[in-house]
Scaffold this active site. Structure first.
Site, PDB file in Angstrom:
ATOM      1  N   ASP A   1       0.968  -0.801  -0.383  1.00  0.00           N
ATOM      2  CA  ASP A   1      -0.150   0.335   0.009  1.00  0.00           C
ATOM      3  C   ASP A   1       1.235   1.396   0.229  1.00  0.00           C
ATOM      4  O   ASP A   1       2.101   0.610  -0.202  1.00  0.00           O
ATOM      5  CB  ASP A   1      -0.979   0.087   1.097  1.00  0.00           C
TER       6      ASP A   1
HETATM    7  C1  NOJ Z   1      -4.298   3.853   0.438  1.00  0.00           C
HETATM    8  C2  NOJ Z   1      -5.420   3.242   0.519  1.00  0.00           C
HETATM    9  O1  NOJ Z   1      -5.291   1.921   1.371  1.00  0.00           O
HETATM   10  C3  NOJ Z   1      -4.858   2.041  -1.149  1.00  0.00           C
HETATM   11  O2  NOJ Z   1      -6.889   1.617  -0.965  1.00  0.00           O
HETATM   12  C4  NOJ Z   1      -5.415   2.748  -1.917  1.00  0.00           C
HETATM   13  O3  NOJ Z   1      -5.145   2.294  -3.475  1.00  0.00           O
HETATM   14  C5  NOJ Z   1      -4.027   3.760  -2.203  1.00  0.00           C
HETATM   15  N1  NOJ Z   1      -4.152   4.562  -1.216  1.00  0.00           N
HETATM   16  C6  NOJ Z   1      -3.488   4.482  -3.436  1.00  0.00           C
HETATM   17  O4  NOJ Z   1      -4.220   5.449  -3.994  1.00  0.00           O
END
Ligand code: NOJ
Length: 713
Positions: free
Chosen positions: A278
């Protein structure tokens, strides 16, 4: 060069390309960078410095409720040109964006999509999103989110498919098929499809206290039986990427857990796509204090199985040294690169690296997508109460349309929308006026409570539109109280005092507590955050053009004190657990939802009633529409393993079918329960099928009482 030859299979091309790559070229594939859109001059330097396996198009880590510029097609093609022409091997970049419930045409929030209990509709929805992405040069979406959630305070409950592993698994497969389509015999996806990403692996929805990013503690038994099934189904459906979660789970951050990422996901489940972290979750191993610095973070995450790092640059700065010093093996690096390249070939990126500007213009006319969205949106709405005032009678002359959601636009779209691209939705007032030109619609232009009450007094019927803002949901947006924002319960109570028939609509991204609203409402329609066509779809239901049939994919608690809340709890050793100050039963059970007609479910037959291990039983019922209008019912089948060596839920959803019946029509509906439905993860995480008695119930929510049984010998 063989790898450039599109008539070879994906595997042949990967086998040809990988040995040609230098260490740096391999590492570049493991890096996803964020390029600020406003500094084009720095792009080439930056790419040279950190590599370019992938580029994330979101501009902020907390995307979802923030208006942000999204890269245009020329910008995407320019970066691709650099990757293809200014690097020795010409390996295309994969562009990823969070396209969570639509790109321009916004569909209901995923929790609302789950309420359709209609995998075909979900597949179509994600397919439309894929078409839009593909044509605009976006190759990869960070969806679907498969986190099971038992706590509506958690802001990201909005983004998942609810509390149930079986429903979650069915929706996961539908979303992945919609995004990715099928592979041809050489291993290629067809055009107009994109790469899906099952996230957040795993347990992110179990954040303590519902506070986003918080620690989670889940026993291996519960992890495997409750949280894993949607991911397992995603892997079986061929999902190409999985995102490792932010949180610390059972003493190990999920983005640094070899057990979760390699042993369980890649080896046991056989996942052969690639794992992306993530946003910054590799560098955050330092914040979790399991790594002292970026180098250690890179080592732990890469060893654990994170193949690509999102945004932070631990891999860019340290992987080469770690490999050269023999701390990370070349086999592990090759494995990661092979996984990433396979997806790039599969997507056809080597053969069609550029977005086609002409094709992107073809989707200017979004009308076909709007029709599809209106349909699926109406399918997602759940009628929670109706004393017979809905659908609105044909002779209604004056409607009071009041409440904070009468003129909302952005809030209807919900969280996770790329504002700059999303089309503007109609307001509820516009949609109602458009559908009932001959009815007098009274509104409160200043939005004041006294004004609303006066208008209510003059109308034949009152429509009260309540809800929460999109900004109250999503990432890092948890709430402590599930009540609607201040003043709304009071408004419902005051308006009800005028004695007019009152239909309440609720627009929200989670279950809110309706305990103090429900007694005042003659009807209540839960519309979620419904997207671009939300207002029109709600009006279709209010007017009876569509008969509602959505069902709750999550339990609705009476209040926060009931959290964690879910229907598939286990049997206890003593009496049913209780509270002294609140019933233990929720306000609305999982699977609940009303219709404008009535359905009777009768004559449950199990055949055969005794089976050997490995065989299946058929369970069937007769469903009859005993009301006056045509309608759809979600027939649900629940199973209980009566005695098992490990404790199991009292009942679990193991089948559902959404069927349409004319008034007076009956149909036999049949479910097949096989070894998969009867098995579970038992001692030591083994997948077991235990002989003994099973009970089965079929009905129209998780409280189904029509019962049968069978014996597994
Ligand atoms: C953080 C989020 O938890 C995730 O779901 C997302 O895809 C990413 N940021 C990218 O924006």
């Amino acid at each position: 060069m063989k790898y450039k030859n599109p008539s070879l299979s994906v595997q042949e091309r990967v086998n040809d390309l990988l040995p040609r790559m230098t260490l740096e070229e391999k590492i570049a594939q493991c890096i996803q960078i964020y390029i600020p859109p406003d500094h084009p001059g720095e792009i080439v330097d930056r790419i040279q410095a950190v590599g370019l396996g992938s580029r994330i198009l979101g501009a902020v880590s907390l995307a979802g409720n923030v208006s942000q510029r999204t890269a245009g097609i020329e910008d995407l093609n320019e970066i691709q040109r650099i990757a293809m022409n200014e690097f020795r091997l010409g390996i295309p970049v994969i562009h990823g964006l969070d396209v969570i419930h639509g790109l321009r045409v916004i569909f209901p929030i995923p929790l609302g999509l789950a309420a359709t209990f209609d995998p075909d509709a979900i597949q179509k929805t994600y397919n439309i999103a894929a078409e839009e992405c593909f044509r605009l040069g976006i190759h990869w979406s960070f969806a679907p989110m498969l986190d099971i959630a038992h706590d509506p305070r958690w802001g990201r409950i909005v983004e998942g498919f609810g509390e149930d592993p079986y429903l979650g698994a069915k929706m996961a497969v539908a979303a992945i098929k919609g995004f990715q389509g099928e592979l041809d015999e050489n291993g290629y996806q067809s055009q107009d499809h994109i790469l899906a990403c099952a996230k957040h692996y795993i347990g992110y929805g179990s954040a303590e206290g519902g506070r986003d990013y918080n620690t989670a503690e889940i026993t291996d038994h519960t992890l495997r039986n409750i949280y894993l099934p949607p991911f397992r189904a995603a892997v079986q459906a061929g999902v190409g990427s999985v995102m490792s979660a932010f949180e610390d789970l059972n003493g190990e951050p999920a983005s640094g857990s070899r057990y979760l990422l390699t042993d369980l996901l890649k080896e046991e489940l056989g996942f052969n796509g690639f794992v992306i972290s993530d946003w910054a979750s590799v560098a955050e191993l330092i914040h979790h204090r399991v790594a002292a610095n970026e180098r250690e973070a890179a080592q732990i995450a890469f060893d654990a199985g994170v193949d690509m790092e999102m945004v932070t640059e631990c891999y860019a700065h340290h992987l080469a040294d770690l490999v050269m010093e023999g701390i990370i093996s070349m086999e592990r690096l090759d494995d990661a690169v092979r996984r990433i390249l396979t997806q790039k070939f599969q997507l056809g990126l080597f053969d069609h690296p550029y977005a086609d500007v002409q094709k992107s213009l073809e989707i200017r006319d979004l009308s076909a997508y709007h029709i599809a969205a209106r349909e699926v949106t109406a399918r997602s709405m759940v009628l929670l109460k109706n004393n017979g005032i809905l659908p609105l009678p044909g002779d209604v002359r004056r409607i009071a349309l009041i409440g904070p959601f009468v003129n909302q636009r952005r809030a209807l779209l919900g969280t996770w929308v790329n504002d700059v691209l999303a089309d503007e939705p109609q307001t509820l007032e516009e949609a109602l006026r458009a559908s009932c030109p001959d009815v007098e619609i009274l509104t409160a232009p200043n939005g004041l409570m006294d004004e609303m009450i006066m208008i209510a007094a003059e109308a034949d019927i009152v429509l009260l539109a309540l809800g929460e803002s999109n900004a109250r949901n999503g990432e890092y947006n948890s709430i402590a109280s599930l009540n609607l924002p201040a003043g709304q319960e009071e408004l419902a109570q005051a308006v009800a005092g005028m004695g007019k028939p009152l239909a309440v609509l609720v627009f929200a991204g989670r279950p809110v507590t309706l305990t103090r609203i429900l007694p005042h409402a003659d009807a209540l329609l839960y519309a979620w955050h419904p997207g671009s066509m939300g207002a029109a779809a709600a009006v279709d239901i209010l007017l009876g053009k569509v008969n509602p049939a959505g069902k709750l994919p999550v339990t609705f608690p009476r209040g926060e004190g009931q959290i964690p809340v879910h229907y598939n709890h286990k049997s206890t050793g003593r009496d049913h657990p209780r509270y002294l100050d609140m019933p233990v039963e929720p306000l609305f059970p999982f699977g609940f939802g009303l219709s404008y007609t009535r359905f009777e479910i009768t004559d449950l037959v199990v055949e055969p009633v005794e089976i050997p291990a490995g065989a299946s039983v058929n369970v069937s019922v007769t469903v009859t529409n005993t009301g006056e209008c045509k309608g759809e019912e979600v027939v649900q089948c629940y199973l209980q393993d009566c005695v098992s060596r490990r404790t199991r839920p009292e009942r679990e959803l193991k089948g559902f079918q959404r069927i349409a019946l004319q008034p007076g029509e009956s149909r036999r509906v049949e479910f097949t329960l096989g070894p998969d439905e009867m098995s579970y993860y038992g001692a030591g995480g083994s997948w077991v099928l235990e002989p003994g008695a099973f009970k089965v119930w079929i009905g129209n929510d998780c409280k189904a009482s029509l019962e049968g049984s069978f014996l597994l010998k």
